[in-house]
Scaffold this active site. Structure first.
Site, mmCIF file in Angstrom:
data_model
loop_
_atom_site.group_PDB
_atom_site.id
_atom_site.type_symbol
_atom_site.label_atom_id
_atom_site.label_comp_id
_atom_site.label_asym_id
_atom_site.label_seq_id
_atom_site.Cartn_x
_atom_site.Cartn_y
_atom_site.Cartn_z
ATOM 1 N N ASP A 103 0.837 -1.199 0.000
ATOM 2 C CA ASP A 103 0.000 0.000 0.000
ATOM 3 C C ASP A 103 0.869 1.246 0.000
ATOM 4 O O ASP A 103 2.028 1.227 0.445
ATOM 5 C CB ASP A 103 -0.891 0.018 1.245
ATOM 6 C CG ASP A 103 -1.820 -1.187 1.308
ATOM 7 O OD1 ASP A 103 -2.051 -1.799 0.251
ATOM 8 O OD2 ASP A 103 -2.289 -1.508 2.412
ATOM 9 N N LYS A 104 0.285 2.340 -0.459
ATOM 10 C CA LYS A 104 1.027 3.599 -0.556
ATOM 11 C C LYS A 104 1.666 3.990 0.769
ATOM 12 O O LYS A 104 2.814 4.455 0.814
ATOM 13 C CB LYS A 104 0.088 4.709 -1.044
ATOM 14 C CG LYS A 104 0.751 6.071 -1.188
ATOM 15 C CD LYS A 104 -0.232 7.108 -1.699
ATOM 16 C CE LYS A 104 0.407 8.489 -1.735
ATOM 17 N NZ LYS A 104 -0.542 9.530 -2.203
#
Length: 237
Positions: A103-104
């Site tokens: 995930d970012k």
């Protein structure tokens, strides 16, 4: 294989820059000058030189990155900085891609390569390659959570996860934990904790299969895999 691709992969520049080498007569194959960048050669059987320097060709590149937060696990994005944007020019020439996604806002171990066969081996659901994450959890993680994860939990979309190995490093709030799973569903670690009424405050992947994050790598830094690390990956299933 086209000569311009061979030279680009060997670090002699972009395709455009490499073509200039052909125009000025710097490239030779088996001792004969070649000015056609599209000419084919065998990088392993033919002797290819640039200005007398022997070209040492490599087909694949294997990089371990400590992914920083705020960067997306993709090769390109119209709005966000990607992990490939963090690579040096000579590494980006190989057109590598991240193996799987973080995930970012998630940090940690990310393998970046152009070896599709190895990537498939690591990501295939049939292989059950374990991935271990370190996390901070907003509430106290309990023995009940360990049992729930061991039996598999039901996510918000009704999916029942495979068993996860949850270990408590420190109790209290926030709790520090290690979680090992063999799947890679969207936001899986965060959703697993939400299923037991808790939230992830910080998430970092520390291992994938036999590969462990080099703790000397700062967020955003990367290095090539060692021969020993690569051999361990190639032995998988």
């Amino acid at each position: 294989m086209r000569l311009d691709k061979i030279l680009a992969n060997a670090g002699f520049g972009s395709r455009k820059e490499v073509r200039k080498l052909f125009k000025n007569g710097s490239v030779a194959v088996n001792g004969k000058s070649v000015k056609d960048a599209g000419k084919h050669a065998d990088p392993f059987a033919d002797e290819i030189t640039v200005s007398g320097e022997t070209v040492r060709y490599r087909e694949y590149i294997y990089l371990m990155m400590n992914k920083p937060p705020g960067v997306v696990s993709a090769t390109e994005d119209n709005f966000e900085e990607t992990v490939v944007d963090l690579l040096e020019f000579e590494d980006a020439l190989f057109q590598p891609f991240p193996v799987g996604r973080l995930d970012k806002d998630t940090e940690g171990l990310l393998l970046i390569t152009n070896d599709g066969a190895l990537a498939h081996k690591l990501l295939s659901p049939k292989k059950h390659v374990p991935k271990t994450y370190f996390a901070l959890i907003d509430k106290q993680v309990t023995q009940g959570d360990i049992e729930a994860f061991r039996n598999g939990v039901t996510l918000d979309d009704g999916y029942s996860t495979k068993p996860g190995d949850l270990r408590i490093l420190t109790e209290g709030m926030p709790s520090k934990i290690l979680l090992t799973i063999t799947e890679g569903k969207f936001h899986q670690v965060k959703r697993m904790f939400r299923s037991v009424g808790k939230n992830v405050l910080f998430l970092k992947r520390v291992s994938m299969g036999p590969l462990s994050l080099d703790d000397t790598l700062q967020p955003g830094e990367y290095r090539e895999l060692t021969e020993e690390e690569l051999e361990l990956l190639q032995k998988l299933g």
